[in-house]
Scaffold this active site. Structure first.
Site, PDB file in Angstrom:
ATOM      1  N   ASP A   1      34.523  34.771  37.350  1.00 46.32           N
ATOM      2  CA  ASP A   1      33.521  34.743  38.403  1.00 46.32           C
ATOM      3  C   ASP A   1      32.823  33.386  38.325  1.00 46.32           C
ATOM      4  OD1 ASP A   1      34.097  37.513  38.672  1.00 46.32           O
ATOM      5  OD2 ASP A   1      32.635  37.946  37.089  1.00 46.32           O
TER       6      ASP A   1
ATOM      7  N   ASP B   1      38.241  35.610  41.646  1.00 42.91           N
ATOM      8  CA  ASP B   1      37.642  36.901  41.298  1.00 42.91           C
ATOM      9  C   ASP B   1      36.295  36.995  42.021  1.00 42.91           C
ATOM     10  OD1 ASP B   1      37.386  39.393  40.172  1.00 42.91           O
ATOM     11  OD2 ASP B   1      36.906  38.686  38.177  1.00 42.91           O
TER      12      ASP B   1
ATOM     13  N   ARG C   1      32.072  43.543  49.126  1.00 40.77           N
ATOM     14  CA  ARG C   1      31.189  43.494  47.963  1.00 40.77           C
ATOM     15  C   ARG C   1      29.992  42.563  48.193  1.00 40.77           C
ATOM     16  NH1 ARG C   1      35.266  43.496  42.670  1.00 40.77           N
ATOM     17  NH2 ARG C   1      36.527  45.266  43.345  1.00 40.77           N
TER      18      ARG C   1
END
Length: 451
Positions: A232, A271, A325
């Site tokens: 991330d 990611d 998300r």
């Protein structure tokens, strides 16, 4: 695979801060911006020593979030290379307050002398090759019932570990990491890891092109399998009291549309942007820009993450060209307010959903603004698994008040619950009308705004 792509002034003193904030107020900018600068206005605090204002989201709870504000001269650093950043952060076990000022853009995929590193450099000596990996785990011969194992999977993991050693920057407790205004400050290809530490501030930075050279094939992920990557841009794992403010997150210039397809699935090298997992708690995410990305913010790493934690406030952010998300929330108490979601297609990033509440998450979403295209269904803006809740009101879609939970529930069998077990109180800067958010947030969010 291609190589990962690369994509101060001191704050104004008291008198000028008052003048500037007064001018901002006169121009109609929201109260959230004024609250952001409240502690600077009264005490002549520069950008690097600013702390999170009182009642500004969950990260202001308890001891609050001060980062490295108490750092002495010996623990105040200005860095412009990867090696300098690693040295300035020091040992993750050293809790001495520190301020790390990033000047310019740091490429994480460089060695100690600044030489550019490629995916081939990381795989060298491991025995890994993409062509051999694809041959070894082709579903037509390997099957779809188990994860890859054997020589090529071990080689892939070894190559990935080499890249991880280079691109992961571990942030100690009591640290402020902040971009120097006017220098296009940021990190490309890297990840800030905030793990099992308390009291961290991350501000005024652009995080771009965080890419995994060696995604893993998982034939058991979903109906058709998936390629899964690491890294991330910023990851919180068991972290507490974290303030992420005025940052920009983007895949650019390495957009998903440039990724190849193997086994019929996208070779996903990205990611998350900002993931908050493994019992992280007391986090405020404000005035950031999230753009050109798929799986953007995960709150809770699994449906069995930590009960009683994962308390996060998300406000005054811009989400544009985001697939999903924004966030996906599990278990915790999450307050989402005064955000602007532009869900129209951008560079091939097409909306799946914005906010997902699952695993008994208790979400309050209020006074947010969604911009949608004529073809988008309102039922696609929220999502859930039948156990999560989303309460709140004042949400607008293209300027019109809309009950997004009702729209979702009308089209889905697994209903979102409409009540929560808590009431937000740490909500400084909450604007009770979302109508001006598209204009306001265009100029007050992301890296490069703070001076």
């Amino acid at each position: 695979m291609a190589t990962p792509s690369a994509s101060h002034r001191r704050s104004l003193r008291k008198r000028r801060t008052v003048v500037v904030t007064a001018a901002v107020a006169a121009a109609g900018i929201g109260a959230g911006f004024l609250v952001l600068n409240a502690n600077a206005a009264g005490t002549s605090v520069d950008l690097y020593h600013q702390t999170l204002a009182a009642k500004d989201g969950w990260a202001s709870s308890g001891t609050g979030t001060k980062g490295g504000a108490k750092a002495d001269a010996a623990h105040t650093f200005t860095v412009s290379t990867r090696a300098q950043l690693v040295k300035a952060l020091g040992s993750v076990s050293d809790t001495t307050p520190r301020i790390v000022k990033i000047k310019g853009t740091i490429d994480a995929n460089t060695d100690g002398s600044g030489k550019k590193l490629t995916c081939a450099d990381y795989s060298s000596g491991t025995g890994y090759s993409l062509s051999a990996y694809l041959k070894a785990f082709n579903p037509s011969t390997y099957g779809r019932s188990k994860l890859p194992s054997g020589t090529q999977e071990k080689a892939r993991a070894a190559a990935q570990a080499k890249q991880a050693k280079n691109v992961i920057f571990r942030v100690p407790a009591n640290t402020t990491v902040v971009g120097v205004p006017g220098t296009h400050a940021g990190i490309t290809g890297g990840m800030l890891q905030i793990q099992k530490v308390d009291n961290v501030i991350v501000r005024n930075l652009t995080f771009a092109a965080t890419q995994d050279c060696f995604p893993q094939w998982d034939p058991t992920d979903g109906d058709s399998g998936n390629w899964n990557s690491q890294y991330d841009a910023v990851t919180l794992r068991g972290a507490t009291h974290v303030w992420a403010d005025h940052n920009t997150f983007t895949d650019a210039p390495g957009l998903d549309t440039s990724d190849p397809t193997y086994y019929g699935r996208q070779y996903q090298i990205h990611d998350g942007d900002l993931d908050i997992t493994k019992g992280s708690d007391l986090v405020t995410v404000e005035r950031n820009q999230f753009t050109n990305h798929d799986k953007t913010m995960l709150i809770g790493s699994s449906d069995s993450d930590s009960v009683g934690k994962l308390r996060v406030s998300i406000h005054h952010n811009v989400w544009k060209g985001i697939v999903q998300r924004a966030p996906l929330a599990r278990i915790g108490q999450i307050h989402i307010y005064n955000n602007y979601y532009d869900t129209t297609n951008l560079n091939g990033y097409d909306l799946l959903y914005s906010v997902n509440s699952r695993a008994k998450a208790q979400v309050v979403a209020e006074d947010n603004y969604w911009k949608t295209s004529a073809s988008q269904k309102l039922s696609k803006l929220f999502s859930g698994d039948g156990t999560g809740s989303i309460a709140g009101s004042g949400n607008l879609v293209n300027g019109t008040a809309t009950n997004l939970v009702a729209a979702y529930n009308a089209a889905n069998s697994k209903k979102l619950k409409t009540t929560v077990n808590w009431t937000p109180t740490l909500k400084a800067g909450l604007e009770t009308s979302a109508k001006n958010l598209p204009t306001e947030l265009a100029t007050t969010t992301g890296a490069g705004v703070l001076k």
